[in-house]
Motif scaffolding. Structure first.
Motif, short mmCIF file in Angstrom:
data_model
loop_
_atom_site.label_atom_id
_atom_site.label_comp_id
_atom_site.label_asym_id
_atom_site.label_seq_id
_atom_site.Cartn_x
_atom_site.Cartn_y
_atom_site.Cartn_z
N ASP A 105 9.35 7.25 7.55
CA ASP A 105 8.55 7.12 6.34
C ASP A 105 7.88 8.46 6.08
N ARG A 146 5.42 10.69 3.67
CA ARG A 146 4.36 10.51 2.67
C ARG A 146 3.72 11.80 2.21
N ASP A 171 17.79 5.32 6.42
CA ASP A 171 17.56 4.26 5.43
C ASP A 171 18.27 2.99 5.88
N GLN A 214 11.40 0.58 9.90
CA GLN A 214 10.86 1.33 8.76
C GLN A 214 9.45 0.85 8.41
N LYS A 215 9.22 -0.44 8.52
CA LYS A 215 7.87 -0.96 8.29
C LYS A 215 6.90 -0.40 9.33
N GLY A 255 5.99 3.14 8.40
CA GLY A 255 5.06 3.18 7.27
C GLY A 255 3.64 2.82 7.67
N HIS A 315 1.45 5.41 9.51
CA HIS A 315 0.75 6.43 8.72
C HIS A 315 -0.74 6.11 8.60
N THR A 322 5.12 13.05 8.11
CA THR A 322 6.34 12.27 8.34
C THR A 322 6.20 11.50 9.65
#
Length: 349
Positions: A43, A45, A58, A256-257, A260, A263, A281
């Motif tokens: 993820d 940002r 992905d 992926q969650k 995220g 962060h 990142t």
């Protein structure tokens, strides 16, 4: 027994390689999975990221597992370090099989970089494929659950946090379910990690620290930081990188969650974050050694722990960093300015 590091996730190893002096102040860190790889996700940002092979992570795309992740200095130039890791993996026939011959593999090596160009004095001194190979060789040579060096090592060698010296930090937690969640961070933020009113590390406030530095110590620290900032070149680009990992069995979407949510751990310890000149990142790795409960919300405790260990890793990076005074600039460490007074409660191991 745990070592409070990313290597508490069984199968993961960490290796650093760096160069200092003669214009150098940079390095590379490699997180190496066990042979066969780990499920991975990312993820991004920050508004100014420098990355390689992140599209492969992905959940919609074909690559399911990766063998290694590279964190490196040198801005986009330093991404060349991943080539050395790819070559090392290819020699061992580790990677995505693309033919009947076992030697026909393509190692997918996601990488991300921090901006540290010129901090040693030479703008052209940056990691290359040889430094990447040295880092992965160091990882491969380490023992299972080996302690991880922190501070000004690997990709954290030239890292800074605002006007403070930055570096590498790591932390882990074992959940009630027995699942381990851990993080390794390269703290190189444009934002600050300290409360401007007191000098306490933001992350330590969240860990429950209540003792404050002597106001006179804080005033002296502020003066020192202002003096250093006035002589240093302004940092045009900065980045905080993290790898958050678990031994739970996760899908790519779940990983992926986790990346995220992790962060949030950066946002608790650095203010502001995710700016246009940051490349923040977070990678996530899941080794799959422990089955995750099938209940839809079972992932929640892993998500919460991921953010927590990222915050603690940033605190440890700040505490472990050592001051730098060289041709590329002067960055005092938090410990130089504030000493080694208690850093709040640590989790029971």
């Amino acid at each position: 027994m745990t070592v409070d590091a990313l290597t508490d996730v069984t199968g993961l190893r960490v290796g650093h390689a760096d160069r200092t002096g003669d214009g150098w102040l940079t390095g590379t860190t490699v997180v190496l999975a066990a042979e066969g790889g780990a499920v991975a996700a990312v993820d991004v940002r920050g508004g100014g990221p420098g990355t390689k092979e992140t599209d492969a992570l992905d959940p919609r795309n074909v690559v399911q597992k990766i063998e290694a992740i590279v964190l490196t200095g040198g801005s986009a130039y330093g991404l060349d370090a991943a080539s050395g890791v790819m070559a090392w993996l290819e020699e061992r026939q580790r990677g995505v099989r693309v033919g009947a011959d076992p030697a026909h593999v393509v190692p997918v090596v996601p990488a991300a970089c921090v901006f540290d160009l010129g901090r040693g004095g030479d703008f052209r001194a940056r990691p290359d494929a040889a430094l990447g190979r040295a880092a992965v060789e160091a990882a491969a040579a380490s023992e299972v659950r080996a302690p991880v060096a922190e501070g000004c090592v690997g990709a954290g060698t030239g890292a800074v946090m605002g006007s403070l010296k930055g570096g590498v930090g790591t932390a882990s937690a074992v959940l009630d379910s027995g699942i381990t969640v851990a993080a390794l961070v390269v703290a190189n933020a444009a934002g600050s990690v300290t409360d401007p009113r007191t000098g306490v590390l933001y992350g330590e406030l969240l860990q429950g620290r209540t003792d404050l530095p002597d106001p006179r110590v804080h005033e002296a620290a502020d003066r020192r930081l202002v003096e250093c900032a006035a002589t240093n070149a302004p940092p045009p680009l900065n980045t905080t990188l993290a790898v958050v990992a678990t031994d739970a069995e996760l899908s790519k979407a779940q990983a992926q969650k986790l990346a995220g949510t992790a962060h949030d751990g950066i946002a608790r310890a650095v203010r502001p974050v995710h700016l246009l000149h940051d490349g923040d990142t977070v990678f996530a790795l899941a080794t799959g050694a422990r089955e995750l409960d099938a209940a839809p919300l079972a992932l929640n405790e892993i998500l919460a722990a991921g953010a927590d260990v990222v915050t603690r890793a940033i605190v440890r990076a700040a505490r472990a960093a050592e001051s730098v005074d060289g041709p590329g600039g002067t960055w005092p460490s938090y410990t130089e300015l504030y000493g080694t007074e208690a850093s709040g409660p640590r989790p029971e191991r």
